[in-house]
Enzyme design. Structure first.
Site, PDB file in Angstrom:
ATOM      1  N   ASN A 107       8.474   5.848 -13.612  1.00 52.68           N
ATOM      2  CA  ASN A 107       8.330   7.065 -12.812  1.00 52.68           C
ATOM      3  C   ASN A 107       9.515   8.007 -12.989  1.00 52.68           C
ATOM      4  O   ASN A 107       9.337   9.205 -13.234  1.00 52.68           O
ATOM      5  CB  ASN A 107       8.169   6.689 -11.330  1.00 52.68           C
ATOM      6  CG  ASN A 107       7.763   7.874 -10.474  1.00 52.68           C
ATOM      7  OD1 ASN A 107       6.914   8.669 -10.877  1.00 52.68           O
ATOM      8  ND2 ASN A 107       8.368   8.011  -9.313  1.00 52.68           N
ATOM      9  N   TYR A 151      17.843   1.902 -10.174  1.00 52.44           N
ATOM     10  CA  TYR A 151      17.680   3.251  -9.613  1.00 52.44           C
ATOM     11  C   TYR A 151      18.759   4.186 -10.186  1.00 52.44           C
ATOM     12  O   TYR A 151      18.452   5.242 -10.755  1.00 52.44           O
ATOM     13  CB  TYR A 151      17.758   3.210  -8.078  1.00 52.44           C
ATOM     14  CG  TYR A 151      17.966   4.578  -7.482  1.00 52.44           C
ATOM     15  CD1 TYR A 151      16.964   5.535  -7.541  1.00 52.44           C
ATOM     16  CD2 TYR A 151      19.193   4.929  -6.911  1.00 52.44           C
ATOM     17  CE1 TYR A 151      17.166   6.810  -7.035  1.00 52.44           C
ATOM     18  CE2 TYR A 151      19.404   6.199  -6.400  1.00 52.44           C
ATOM     19  CZ  TYR A 151      18.386   7.134  -6.469  1.00 52.44           C
ATOM     20  OH  TYR A 151      18.603   8.396  -5.971  1.00 52.44           O
ATOM     21  N   LEU A 180      20.666   5.139   7.483  1.00 49.74           N
ATOM     22  CA  LEU A 180      21.379   4.818   8.726  1.00 49.74           C
ATOM     23  C   LEU A 180      21.007   5.712   9.904  1.00 49.74           C
ATOM     24  O   LEU A 180      20.674   5.203  10.982  1.00 49.74           O
ATOM     25  CB  LEU A 180      22.898   4.884   8.464  1.00 49.74           C
ATOM     26  CG  LEU A 180      23.762   4.547   9.681  1.00 49.74           C
ATOM     27  CD1 LEU A 180      23.562   3.105  10.093  1.00 49.74           C
ATOM     28  CD2 LEU A 180      25.231   4.825   9.392  1.00 49.74           C
ATOM     29  N   ASP A 236      26.683  -2.693  -1.582  1.00 52.10           N
ATOM     30  CA  ASP A 236      27.264  -1.570  -0.827  1.00 52.10           C
ATOM     31  C   ASP A 236      28.756  -1.425  -1.151  1.00 52.10           C
ATOM     32  O   ASP A 236      29.551  -2.281  -0.760  1.00 52.10           O
ATOM     33  CB  ASP A 236      27.131  -1.841   0.686  1.00 52.10           C
ATOM     34  CG  ASP A 236      25.981  -1.113   1.332  1.00 52.10           C
ATOM     35  OD1 ASP A 236      25.392  -0.219   0.693  1.00 52.10           O
ATOM     36  OD2 ASP A 236      25.677  -1.436   2.491  1.00 52.10           O
TER      37      ASP A 236
END
Ligand code: UDP
Length: 327
Positions: free
Chosen positions: A95, A144, A193, A287
């Site tokens: 995509n 990603y 968040l 993260d």
């Protein structure tokens, strides 16, 4: 402003896309939105502007560009979930990368010479320092981020060989909503968040804060939260830069100021007047402790200035939208 420049926006029914479409229309642009509505919402754009198409449909895209006399493209359409990209990378490359190549091919066919591309701070992976400069190493740590790097690479070659100029905007944490509450963030499932904290206030169900043992002032992660309207405005400045003959480039889009997760919790409590129910959980894999943009290049070269640089505006607008949605 009253110009009637013709712009094609892919992914214009999504979160950042729809805010950009609204600003473009308010500033007098003539906008065609391409969205397959797999993630975006029909109600986010005026019906007369929407063309339900997937970016893989090269011929139909080229035809639409010709029919609308398109001068520039703003390309948002993409999958955005980091975790999902770690499980199903093939969907992200199909995509985000092949889809973008299809769009670029359509641009060649229709002789459209300018494109503004939604890139991401994820291209930097786990940066060695903050604030992050555009010259830092490109080393994404998930498919990603890699898919966005690959499109940035395609764009370099389309400039070098075909003279298609491009601006890649590397977003930090897009947040907030239309100040009048007409548009906002509606991801499904929601992973971001601020909307999660607002949902927790409404539902009473606690949010999990991912880690409180980071090397930051209060132990929680630091991010650079940028108001979606300020982010949208950066796209319009980038279009004008390119159409005016400006060179291709990559720009961070952030405010240059970082906030911890607990600072966001406090801002939500101030704005809503309610306690945020939360628990501390383990760190979320992948993260980085701190991601803050150096935003000087965007300010100096595109003349960008955030209008809503304070956390309170971001949270107030997000709350306005969340409340409206819950009816
Ligand atoms: N975060 C959190 N709990 C959640 C969602 C996010 O503690 O349920 C933290 C996350 O670890 C990060 C920050 O909030 O430090 C922003 O996360 P978000 O997913 O909104 O954006 P990201 O920085 O991942 O692009």
């Amino acid at each position: 402003m009253g110009n009637s420049r013709k712009i094609l926006v892919t992914g214009g029914a999504g979160y950042i896309g729809s805010h950009t479409v609204r600003l473009l229309l308010e500033q007098g642009y003539d906008v065609a939105v391409v969205d397959d509505l797999s993630k975006g919402y029909r109600h986010n754009v005026p019906a007369s502007r929407l063309f339900k198409l997937n970016i893989a449909e090269t011929g139909a895209l080229a035809e639409l560009m010709r029919q609308t006399a398109c001068e520039a493209v703003i390309h948002f359409a993409a999958f955005i979930a980091v975790g999902e990209s770690m499980r199903e990378p093939e969907r992200y490359f199909a995509n985000n990368v092949a889809g973008s190549l299809s769009l670029l091919t359509a641009m060649l066919q229709a002789r459209v010479k300018h494109i503004v591309f939604s890139s991401t701070a994820a291209v930097y992976g786990n940066p060695h320092a903050t604030p992050i400069l555009e010259t830092f190493p490109i080393q994404p740590v998930n498919p990603y981020g890699e898919s966005k790097v690959m499109v940035e690479t395609l764009l370099r070659w389309f400039d070098a060989i075909h003279g298609v100029t491009s601006v890649c905007l590397r977003y930090f944490n897009a947040s907030g909503a239309d100040p009048l509450g007409r548009l906002g963030e509606e991801h499904e499932p929601e992973t971001h968040l601020i909307p999660l904290l607002l949902r927790a206030v409404i539902s009473g169900e606690p949010v999990t804060i991912f880690g409180h043992d980071y090397d930051t002032p209060d132990g929680t992660c630091i991010r650079d939260y940028i108001h979606v309207d300020d982010l949208a405005q950066a796209h319009i400045l980038a279009v004008e830069h390119l159409v005016g003959g400006g060179r291709s480039g990559q720009f961070n889009v952030g405010t240059g100021v970082g906030h911890t997760v607990l600072e966001i919790v406090r801002a939500v409590e101030e704005v809503t007047g309610k306690k945020v129910p939360y628990v501390f959980g383990p760190r979320r894999e992948g993260d980085p402790p701190s991601l803050v943009a150096a935003s000087g290049k965007l300010r100096a070269e595109l003349g960008w200035e955030p209008r809503y640089a304070d956390l309170r505006s971001i949270v107030t607008h997000a709350w306005g939208f969340a409340r409206k949605r819950k009816g």
